[in-house]
Design an enzyme around this catalytic site. Sequence first.
Site, PDB file in Angstrom:
ATOM      1  N   ASP A  46       0.744  -1.282  -0.180  1.00  0.00           N
ATOM      2  CA  ASP A  46      -0.078  -0.143  -0.011  1.00  0.00           C
ATOM      3  C   ASP A  46       0.981   1.130  -0.014  1.00  0.00           C
ATOM      4  O   ASP A  46       1.770   1.325   0.761  1.00  0.00           O
ATOM      5  CB  ASP A  46      -1.075   0.235   1.226  1.00  0.00           C
ATOM      6  CG  ASP A  46      -2.035  -1.012   1.171  1.00  0.00           C
ATOM      7  OD1 ASP A  46      -2.889  -0.909   0.212  1.00  0.00           O
ATOM      8  OD2 ASP A  46      -2.021  -1.785   1.925  1.00  0.00           O
ATOM      9  N   ASP A 190     -10.399  -6.079  -0.544  1.00  0.00           N
ATOM     10  CA  ASP A 190      -9.347  -5.614   0.163  1.00  0.00           C
ATOM     11  C   ASP A 190     -10.221  -4.777   1.376  1.00  0.00           C
ATOM     12  O   ASP A 190     -10.899  -4.030   0.892  1.00  0.00           O
ATOM     13  CB  ASP A 190      -8.423  -4.607  -0.868  1.00  0.00           C
ATOM     14  CG  ASP A 190      -7.248  -4.027   0.254  1.00  0.00           C
ATOM     15  OD1 ASP A 190      -7.161  -4.414   1.358  1.00  0.00           O
ATOM     16  OD2 ASP A 190      -6.276  -3.245  -0.459  1.00  0.00           O
TER      17      ASP A 190
END
Length: 233
Positions: A46, A190
Site C-alpha cells: 500500500d 481488500d
Amino acid sequence: MPGSNWIDDLPRDRLIAEYSLWSADLARFEDDIRRTEPHADIYHIDVADGHFAPSFLLFPDLVARLRRLTERPFHVHLMVADDVLLSQIDQFAEAGADLISVHGENEEVLHEAFARIHEHDKQAGIVLRIETPVAMLAPWLEEVRFVTLLGTAIGVKGQSLSEEACPRLLEASLLIASAGRSRAITLAADGGIRENTVPRLRAAGAQTVVLGSLAFGAPDLAARTKWLHSLPA
C-alpha cells in the site's frame, strides 16, 4: 523478480493469497518475508500520500530494498492524488513493482496512468473505493489485469466489512464476464478481511483477498494457508 508470465501463472482453482506488507512487522520486514514467502502468492504494498487516503505508506526506496528479498510478485496499490500519480507510477515501477493498481477515482488522469504503467512494461490494475459505483469499471476493463474492490473506508486498518462488499463483488464479476475478460482479470477483495468474512467474499466472486493480520498474525501459517486454499468458490 518473478517471471514475465507470472500473472498468467497465478492459480485459478483456489483463492490466491495476497499478503499485505502493511501488516508485517515494520522493524523486521526481512524476517517476515522469509517466514511468509512459502505461503504467499503475491505481496501487496500500500502507498498513501496522506491526502487521497489518510495514512502515509510505503515508499519506493523501501520497495527497492524488499525487492531483493523475494521472487514473489509485488502488487503496489497507489492511494495518491492526481497530481503525483504519474511520478509515483514511475518511481514504484523502477523500484520493482510487478503490478501497479491505481484508483478509478483518479479519473482525470486515469487514461494517462494506464499508459504510463504499460510503458514500464508492468501489469495494471484498478481499485474502487466502497462508495464508488462498480459500473465505472466498464471503460477500463481492457486496460487491466486486476480489479480490486475495497470493502471498508480507504486507508484505515481494523474496520468491519461493509454489507455492500459482497454484492459489489458479484456485480463486478458479472461486469467482467460480460466484457469477456474473466480469464484475463483477477478480482480482489481488500479491507475487512477476517476469518468469518473470507468465505463470504470468496463465495461472492473474490479470487484473491488482501490478507493482513489474518496472515501475519496467524499462530500456524501453514494451517491458515491450507484453510484459505480449501474455501470453495
